[in-house]
Scaffold this motif. Structure first.
Motif, PDB file in Angstrom:
ATOM      1  N   ASP A 153      -6.650  -5.357 -13.423  1.00  0.00           N
ATOM      2  CA  ASP A 153      -5.300  -5.246 -13.976  1.00  0.00           C
ATOM      3  C   ASP A 153      -5.099  -6.350 -14.998  1.00  0.00           C
ATOM      4  O   ASP A 153      -4.985  -7.527 -14.638  1.00  0.00           O
ATOM      5  N   GLU A 163       2.431  -1.161 -15.881  1.00  0.00           N
ATOM      6  CA  GLU A 163       1.575  -0.035 -15.513  1.00  0.00           C
ATOM      7  C   GLU A 163       0.482  -0.474 -14.550  1.00  0.00           C
ATOM      8  O   GLU A 163      -0.333  -1.325 -14.869  1.00  0.00           O
ATOM      9  N   LYS A 164       0.472   0.134 -13.379  1.00  0.00           N
ATOM     10  CA  LYS A 164      -0.560  -0.137 -12.380  1.00  0.00           C
ATOM     11  C   LYS A 164      -1.181   1.136 -11.846  1.00  0.00           C
ATOM     12  O   LYS A 164      -2.390   1.184 -11.579  1.00  0.00           O
ATOM     13  N   GLU A 165      -0.404   2.183 -11.695  1.00  0.00           N
ATOM     14  CA  GLU A 165      -0.856   3.380 -10.994  1.00  0.00           C
ATOM     15  C   GLU A 165      -1.671   4.335 -11.862  1.00  0.00           C
ATOM     16  O   GLU A 165      -2.596   4.992 -11.362  1.00  0.00           O
ATOM     17  N   SER A 166      -1.357   4.456 -13.147  1.00  0.00           N
ATOM     18  CA  SER A 166      -2.025   5.464 -13.982  1.00  0.00           C
ATOM     19  C   SER A 166      -3.538   5.303 -14.019  1.00  0.00           C
ATOM     20  O   SER A 166      -4.268   6.294 -13.843  1.00  0.00           O
ATOM     21  N   ARG A 168      -5.518   3.993 -11.858  1.00  0.00           N
ATOM     22  CA  ARG A 168      -6.032   4.323 -10.530  1.00  0.00           C
ATOM     23  C   ARG A 168      -5.970   5.821 -10.273  1.00  0.00           C
ATOM     24  O   ARG A 168      -6.869   6.399  -9.652  1.00  0.00           O
ATOM     25  N   THR A 169      -4.926   6.465 -10.762  1.00  0.00           N
ATOM     26  CA  THR A 169      -4.833   7.917 -10.649  1.00  0.00           C
ATOM     27  C   THR A 169      -5.998   8.597 -11.352  1.00  0.00           C
ATOM     28  O   THR A 169      -6.629   9.521 -10.819  1.00  0.00           O
ATOM     29  N   GLU A 181     -10.826  -1.697  -4.249  1.00  0.00           N
ATOM     30  CA  GLU A 181      -9.785  -2.646  -4.636  1.00  0.00           C
ATOM     31  C   GLU A 181     -10.219  -4.059  -4.256  1.00  0.00           C
ATOM     32  O   GLU A 181     -10.298  -4.411  -3.088  1.00  0.00           O
TER      33      GLU A 181
END
Length: 269
Positions: A153, A163-166, A168-169, A181
Motif C-alpha cells: 500500500d 484506496e485499499k480494496e480495489s 486486492r479485489t 497480507e
C-alpha cells in the motif's frame, strides 16, 4: 507573486460507477513514461482487451505532484492547469500511478483558481487509478497465474486517495494466485519522492525493512501500483540480500491474462 495554495477547498470524492466508458484517456505519469514504460503498455493492453478505445494524449505532462510536494506552487499550478486542459475532453481518465491520481483528486484541487477550479473538479471526478477501474468494470477478465504475492500500500494511494480494496479485489480475481497480507503492508517504503534524495540513509533503511518482511513471506512478487515505490524497492532489492521481485500490478494482470513474461520485476526469483 504566485497565488497561495487553497487548503480550504474540499477534495473531490473518489466515488465512480455507472456505465463503463467506451473511450478513455491513459494518463501515464512521469515515472511510468520515463522509467517504467512497460507498465503503461500493459495498462493499455488490459483496457483494450476490455473492448475500450484507449487514447494516449500526446500533450500530457506532469500533473504537478513533484513541484507541489517540494513547495513550488507556481510551477505546480502551471502544470496542473495544463493537465486539466489536456484531459478535460475525455469522459474518463485512467492511470497506472496511484500517487498521481491522488494528486489529481486532491493536490490539483488545492491549486486550482477561479476560472478553472470547477473544470478541475469535474475532470478529477472522471479520473481513475487503474485498479479502481478494473475492480469496477473488469470482473469478466480471464486471469490465471500460479503465484504468491503481497500488496504494498503506497502512502499516497492509501492515505491520500483513500484506496485499499480495489487492488486486492483485482488480485483476488486471479485464479491460482495467493494474496498474502504481510504485517507491514501499509508502512512507507521510504521513497516519498524527494524524501529519498534528502534523507537517503533513512529512506534505504525503511525500504530494507519492508523487503526483509517480504522475503520472509517467500513471495513470487511484491506488487504495487506506484512506480516510485517499485523503483525504490526494486533498486534496494538489487543491492541487498533481499531477493524480492517487484512488479507493477498492470504487468501482473497482463501476465495473468495472456502469459506475457513479467518485465517490471527487478530481481529474478
Amino acid at each position: 507573486m504566485a497565488a497561495p495554495v487553497n487548503d480550504s477547498m474540499p477534495a473531490t470524492g473518489t466515488g465512480h460507477g455507472g456505465v463503463r466508458p467506451r473511450r478513455v484517456a491513459l494518463f501515464l505519469s512521469c515515472a511510468v513514461d520515463f522509467a517504467m514504460p512497460r507498465a503503461g503498455t500493459a495498462a493499455q493492453r488490459i483496457l483494450e482487451a476490455m473492448g475500450i478505445e484507449v487514447v494516449v494524449p500526446p500533450a500530457q505532462s506532469c500533473c504537478g505532484q513533484v513541484a507541489l510536494n517540494s513547495g513550488h506552487t507556481g510551477p505546480a499550478r502551471m502544470l496542473s492547469r495544463h493537465w486539466v486542459d489536456t484531459f478535460a475532453p475525455f469522459d474518463a481518465v485512467v492511470s497506472p500511478s496511484g500517487s498521481c491520481v491522488a494528486t489529481v483528486h486532491h493536490g490539483i484541487q488545492r491549486l486550482a483558481e477561479e476560472g478553472w477550479a470547477d473544470e478541475a473538479r469535474e475532470v478529477a471526478g472522471r479520473t481513475w487509478e487503474l485498479t479502481q477501474f478494473l475492480a469496477e468494470y473488469g470482473a469478466d477478465l480471464p486471469m490465471a497465474l500460479d503465484a504468491r504475492v503481497a500488496w504494498h500500500d503506497s502512502c499516497h494511494m492509501l492515505r491520500t486517495l483513500g484506496e485499499k480494496e480495489s487492488p486486492r479485489t483485482v488480485l483476488q480475481r486471479i485464479e491460482g494466485l495467493e494474496l498474502h497480507e504481510v504485517a507491514d503492508s501499509e508502512s512507507c517504503c521510504g521513497f516519498g519522492g524527494t524524501f529519498a534524495t534528502k534523507f537517503p540513509e533513512l529512506s534505504c533503511t525503511m525500504a530494507d525493512r519492508k523487503l526483509r518482511t517480504a522475503a520472509e513471506a517467500d513471495l513470487t512478487y511484491l506488487v504495487s501500483a506506484d512506480p516510485g515505490c517499485l523503483l525504490h524497492l526494486g533498486g534496494r532489492a538489487e543491492n541487498t540480500a533481499a531477493r524480492v521481485p517487484t512488479i507493477h500490478i498492470a504487468e501482473l494482470v497482463l501476465q495473468a491474462m495472456d502469459g506475457s513474461p513479467a518485465t517490471t520485476g527487478r530481481v529474478q526469483p
